[in-house]
Write an enzyme that holds these catalytic residues in place. Structure first.
Site, PDB file in Angstrom:
ATOM      1  CE  LYS A  13      -2.447  -0.515   3.923  1.00  0.00           C
ATOM      2  NZ  LYS A  13      -1.625  -1.596   4.410  1.00  0.00           N
ATOM      3  NE  ARG A  89      -5.539   0.433   9.677  1.00  0.00           N
ATOM      4  CZ  ARG A  89      -4.477   0.178  10.344  1.00  0.00           C
ATOM      5  NH1 ARG A  89      -4.316  -0.025  11.547  1.00  0.00           N
ATOM      6  NH2 ARG A  89      -3.435   0.860   9.507  1.00  0.00           N
ATOM      7  NE  ARG A 128       9.436  -5.232   6.595  1.00  0.00           N
ATOM      8  CZ  ARG A 128       8.229  -4.831   6.518  1.00  0.00           C
ATOM      9  NH1 ARG A 128       7.878  -3.939   5.418  1.00  0.00           N
ATOM     10  NH2 ARG A 128       7.348  -4.851   7.649  1.00  0.00           N
ATOM     11  NE  ARG A 161       8.867  -2.414  11.093  1.00  0.00           N
ATOM     12  CZ  ARG A 161       7.659  -1.979  10.527  1.00  0.00           C
ATOM     13  NH1 ARG A 161       7.895  -1.559   9.482  1.00  0.00           N
ATOM     14  NH2 ARG A 161       6.594  -2.246  11.194  1.00  0.00           N
ATOM     15  NE  ARG A 172       1.755  -5.818  11.561  1.00  0.00           N
ATOM     16  CZ  ARG A 172       3.131  -5.763  10.961  1.00  0.00           C
ATOM     17  NH1 ARG A 172       4.079  -6.490  11.397  1.00  0.00           N
ATOM     18  NH2 ARG A 172       2.917  -5.001   9.802  1.00  0.00           N
TER      19      ARG A 172
END
Length: 215
Positions: A13, A89, A128, A161, A172
């Site tokens: 996004k 959301r 990541r 992270r 999530r």
């Protein structure tokens, strides 16, 4: 042109929001930025949101809706259109937005959904790695560094992270399935949704996305 861009964490996004904003000269509205601005300025809504966040709780819809409504009122060029990401959301947020924009130039016209299978999202996010020194970004599955866990550019050890682990991601994604997928279904019934296969390379996604938005 007023657009919502939606998708699960890691669906791209943010990457495509920037491109869409530039290509179509839209106001880019990020609810994350709105939250941070309210908190940094110490507004009443910001203090309320901060209190929930510090307790690890979701900010209630009524606070989020009010922040978005207040921000929309500050837009100088409402007729230029907007790209809104990170909102709505929940179904309650979607319906509240319809009420606050009914009969105005701010009513949403199109919903773009960046569609990526959850297994691919897991690879993207858990793989990541970032260099804190120069900002270079890698992925141990799709774009690994030449030396394991070491930046190719400045040879600094790479970091992950805190919320890029499998456990945090599951929370999530579960939240997305529970709260946001019903919002997408709600707009699909209205014939407003265009889904984009965002599992493909960026150079293949962008022409398709542009064509959808030009229609």
């Amino acid at each position: 042109m007023n657009i919502f861009i939606m998708g699960a964490p890691g669906s791209g996004k943010g990457t495509f929001s920037s491109r869409i904003k530039e290509e179509f000269n839209l106001n880019h509205i990020s609810t994350g930025d709105i939250f941070r601005e309210n908190i940094s300025k110490g507004t009443e809504l910001g203090l309320q949101a901060k209190a929930y966040s510090e307790k690890g709780l979701l900010v209630p819809d009524e606070i989020t809706n009010k922040m978005v409504k207040d921000y929309l009122a500050t837009l100088e060029d409402k007729k230029n259109g907007y790209l809104l990401d990170g909102y709505p959301r929940t179904l309650d947020q979607a319906k509240a937005f319809e009420e606050m924009t009914a009969g105005t130039d701010l009513a949403v016209e199109k919903i773009v959904v960046m569609d990526v299978p959850f297994d691919e999202l897991t690879r993207r996010i858990t793989g990541r790695r970032t260099c804190k020194n120069c900002g270079a970004i890698y992925n141990i599955y799709s774009k690994p560094p030449m030396v394991e866990e070491t930046c190719d550019v400045c040879h600094t050890p790479l970091s992950q992270r805190k919320d890029d682990n499998a456990e945090s991601l599951k929370v999530r994604l579960d939240e997305y399935s529970k709260n946001t997928e019903p919002v997408i279904a709600y707009y699909e019934e209205k014939g407003m949704v265009s889904k984009v296969d965002a599992s493909k390379p960026i150079e293949e996604i962008w022409p398709v996305l542009k064509e959808i938005l030009k229609k």
